[in-house]
Motif scaffolding. Structure first.
Motif, PDB file in Angstrom:
ATOM      1  N   LEU A   1       0.826  -1.214   0.000  1.00 28.50           N
ATOM      2  CA  LEU A   1       0.000   0.000   0.000  1.00 28.50           C
ATOM      3  C   LEU A   1       0.856   1.258   0.000  1.00 28.50           C
ATOM      4  O   LEU A   1       0.544   2.230  -0.695  1.00 28.50           O
ATOM      5  N   ALA A   2       1.938   1.247   0.766  1.00 31.24           N
ATOM      6  CA  ALA A   2       2.839   2.406   0.800  1.00 31.24           C
ATOM      7  C   ALA A   2       3.463   2.629  -0.577  1.00 31.24           C
ATOM      8  O   ALA A   2       3.558   3.762  -1.057  1.00 31.24           O
ATOM      9  N   VAL A   3       3.862   1.546  -1.219  1.00 27.88           N
ATOM     10  CA  VAL A   3       4.452   1.651  -2.557  1.00 27.88           C
ATOM     11  C   VAL A   3       3.391   2.072  -3.574  1.00 27.88           C
ATOM     12  O   VAL A   3       3.655   2.889  -4.461  1.00 27.88           O
TER      13      VAL A   3
ATOM     14  N   LEU B   1      -1.753  -3.579  -6.684  1.00 27.45           N
ATOM     15  CA  LEU B   1      -1.345  -3.635  -5.277  1.00 27.45           C
ATOM     16  C   LEU B   1      -2.511  -3.271  -4.355  1.00 27.45           C
ATOM     17  O   LEU B   1      -2.716  -3.906  -3.319  1.00 27.45           O
ATOM     18  N   TYR B   2      -3.268  -2.249  -4.718  1.00 26.16           N
ATOM     19  CA  TYR B   2      -4.439  -1.877  -3.922  1.00 26.16           C
ATOM     20  C   TYR B   2      -5.458  -3.022  -3.896  1.00 26.16           C
ATOM     21  O   TYR B   2      -5.970  -3.393  -2.845  1.00 26.16           O
ATOM     22  N   LYS B   3      -5.763  -3.559  -5.086  1.00 29.38           N
ATOM     23  CA  LYS B   3      -6.776  -4.618  -5.164  1.00 29.38           C
ATOM     24  C   LYS B   3      -6.341  -5.871  -4.406  1.00 29.38           C
ATOM     25  O   LYS B   3      -7.149  -6.493  -3.723  1.00 29.38           O
TER      26      LYS B   3
ATOM     27  N   SER C   1      -4.415  -3.969   7.084  1.00 30.05           N
ATOM     28  CA  SER C   1      -4.960  -2.680   7.514  1.00 30.05           C
ATOM     29  C   SER C   1      -4.972  -1.787   6.281  1.00 30.05           C
ATOM     30  O   SER C   1      -3.925  -1.312   5.846  1.00 30.05           O
ATOM     31  N   VAL C   2      -6.136  -1.604   5.708  1.00 24.91           N
ATOM     32  CA  VAL C   2      -6.234  -0.810   4.480  1.00 24.91           C
ATOM     33  C   VAL C   2      -6.837   0.551   4.798  1.00 24.91           C
ATOM     34  O   VAL C   2      -7.625   0.681   5.734  1.00 24.91           O
TER      35      VAL C   2
ATOM     36  N   HIS D   1     -12.253   4.019  -3.111  1.00 25.70           N
ATOM     37  CA  HIS D   1     -12.253   5.239  -3.931  1.00 25.70           C
ATOM     38  C   HIS D   1     -10.981   5.293  -4.789  1.00 25.70           C
ATOM     39  O   HIS D   1     -11.043   5.623  -5.975  1.00 25.70           O
ATOM     40  N   LYS D   2      -9.842   4.961  -4.185  1.00 22.49           N
ATOM     41  CA  LYS D   2      -8.574   4.937  -4.924  1.00 22.49           C
ATOM     42  C   LYS D   2      -8.638   3.933  -6.071  1.00 22.49           C
ATOM     43  O   LYS D   2      -8.191   4.217  -7.183  1.00 22.49           O
TER      44      LYS D   2
END
Length: 140
Positions: free
Chosen positions: A69-71, A100-102, A111-112, A118-119
């Protein structure tokens, strides 16, 4: 954990540089961070296909969602910065961020961020249909 903190701080610096119109510096900082992530990989981060991108964040069969998530946040910023300069690289960055988000959203222990859906929807509108199809095929 230190790596995630570093990337979070870097994201703040990138946004600050963008706001000061220091776009090239921001791009270079992101690319340096991504180079560190792939230092043990034969390809540069932007050369990774979507499956290889996911594999980079998988250690001992566990997907490292927080790092991913950070990346992904950095990749979104890179995609925005490269949009006019290199549309193809911009699309690749946004596609990598999207997968990566999905993938992180599928991890029940991750922990998202509250705005992850939305992203995802925002990126789905921006990436090419071909990239979106590849991403969905990999994850399904």
């Amino acid at each position: 954990m230190r790596q995630i903190q570093f990337l979070t701080q870097l994201l703040q610096q990138i946004i600050f540089k963008k706001n000061q119109d220091k776009y090239q510096e921001a791009i270079e900082e992101i690319q340096n961070a991504l180079t560190k992530l792939t230092k043990d990989h034969p390809k540069a981060f932007h050369q990774l296909d979507f499956e290889e991108t996911l594999e980079l964040f998988t250690k001992d069969k566990t997907f490292e969602s927080e790092l991913a998530l950070a990346v992904a946040d950095l990749l979104v910023e890179q995609g925005k910065l490269l949009y006019d300069e290199s549309f193809k690289r911009s699309q690749k960055s946004m596609g990598q961020a999207l997968i990566l988000y999905k993938r992180s959203l599928k991890n029940p222990n991750a922990s998202v961020p509250l705005d992850i859906e939305h992203k995802i929807k925002n990126l789905e509108k921006k990436v090419s249909a071909n990239h979106l199809e590849q991403i969905n095929n990999i994850l399904n």
